[in-house]
Enzyme design. Structure first.
Site, short mmCIF file in Angstrom:
data_model
loop_
_atom_site.label_atom_id
_atom_site.label_comp_id
_atom_site.label_asym_id
_atom_site.label_seq_id
_atom_site.Cartn_x
_atom_site.Cartn_y
_atom_site.Cartn_z
N SER A 9 0.81 -1.23 0.00
CA SER A 9 0.00 0.00 0.00
C SER A 9 0.85 1.28 0.00
O SER A 9 0.48 2.23 -0.70
CB SER A 9 -0.97 0.00 1.19
N LYS B 203 -10.22 -5.25 10.81
CA LYS B 203 -11.28 -4.81 9.89
C LYS B 203 -12.67 -4.83 10.53
O LYS B 203 -13.54 -4.05 10.14
CB LYS B 203 -11.29 -5.68 8.63
#
Ligand code: ATR
Length: 280
Positions: free
Chosen positions: A17, A67
């Protein structure tokens, strides 16, 4: 203004990322940083979030194992992320945290870039696997209007849970692994989301793909390796294919577009991303 962005999770030191978002920022002429913030499982998650707010991060991605854990700490959650039950992208609006999930959106956009106007609502889809990624893609495709999305998984109970998250217009049959080969010829689109075939686990396929429908599109969301055995076999059997690193790129594109409210280009990054992955 310098944008402060990043990723929280554990372990994340090998994440791609930072590279992807730095490329996006540069291409868009934006000044910013994308940092890795590893939150060890013994550390206080709440304190870590306070630190992100204190340091005025504009937005961040969330990955395993946080998450789902982040959801109670959010001030708002987007309806798609809420249906998925997991968040991978957060906007920090002056201390107000808003959660999104761009994983399914990333798959959808990646698909539409390579096969435009193909994902019509009447297409027969088969999702292989029933973990977090499968659920994100299933919910997104269902909200996109797809009427037929079947799920095959080793543990059928997990597939039933995913199936329950679909919209009313979506019909879903849960199929067991030992029966799937016989029904493969009926699907236009296959989406492989299990960890089978991922490096360094080996080069298995979750089931043989000899019995594909003519003209089918087969995707694998694994990007390490890019050329999974599953995709290679599907290609040998005449399918068109969609690689997993495109979804990786497009879920990041959807995230940076949420943080910056601007559209960024992604396609020019496919080749360099492939080279990075192949060099690992
Ligand atoms: P992610 O969040 O990346 O989707 P996950 O939640 O761990 O990952 O989900 C992994 C998926 O791979 C599940 O569908 C899992 O099947 P089960 O629900 O039966 O556990 C599937 N999977 C993992 N190893 C597998 C194997 N050896 N054979 C078949 N399916 C497998």
């Amino acid at each position: 203004m310098t944008l402060q962005l990043g990723l929280i999770g554990y372990p994340i030191m090998h994440s791609l990322s930072p590279w992807i978002h730095t490329q996006f920022l540069e291409a868009a002429g934006l000044i910013g940083e994308y940092d890795l913030y590893e939150i060890n499982q013994n550390a206080s998650f709440e304190k870590a979030l306070m630190r992100l707010k204190d340091e005025q991060w504009n937005g961040f991605n969330v990955t395993v194992p946080y998450k789902q854990r982040i959801i109670p700490y959010l001030d708002e959650i987007d309806p798609i992320a809420s249906s998925i039950g997991a968040v991978n992208t957060v906007i920090n609006e002056k201390g107000k945290l808003i959660g999104y999930n761009t994983d399914g959106e990333g798959y959808l956009r990646a698909f539409q870039t390579v096969y435009p106007r193909t994902l019509t609502q009447d297409k027969q889809c088969l999702i292989i696997g029933a973990g977090g990624a499968a659920r994100s893609i299933f919910v997104t495709l269902s909200k996109h209007g797809m009427r037929n999305i079947d799920i095959v998984n080793r543990t059928t109970r997990n597939a039933e849970k995913v199936a329950a998250a679909g919209e009313k217009h979506t019909t879903t049959n849960v199929i067991s692994l030992d029966k799937v080969e016989k029904t493969l010829h009926k699907y236009d689109i296959l989406i492989q989301t299990t960890t089978v075939g991922m490096k360094p686990l080996g080069n298995d396929t979750v089931f043989p793909v000899d019995n594909l429908k003519k003209g089918s599109i087969v995707s694998d969301i694994i990007y390490q390796p890019i050329h999974t055995t599953f995709l290679e076999r599907a290609k040998q059997n005449g399918a068109s294919i969609l690689y997993g690193h495109r979804m990786l790129l497009y879920q990041a594109k959807a995230a940076i577009e949420l943080w910056t409210n601007r559209s960024v280009k992604a396609d020019h990054l496919i080749k360099p991303l492939q080279q990075i992955l192949e060099g690992r």
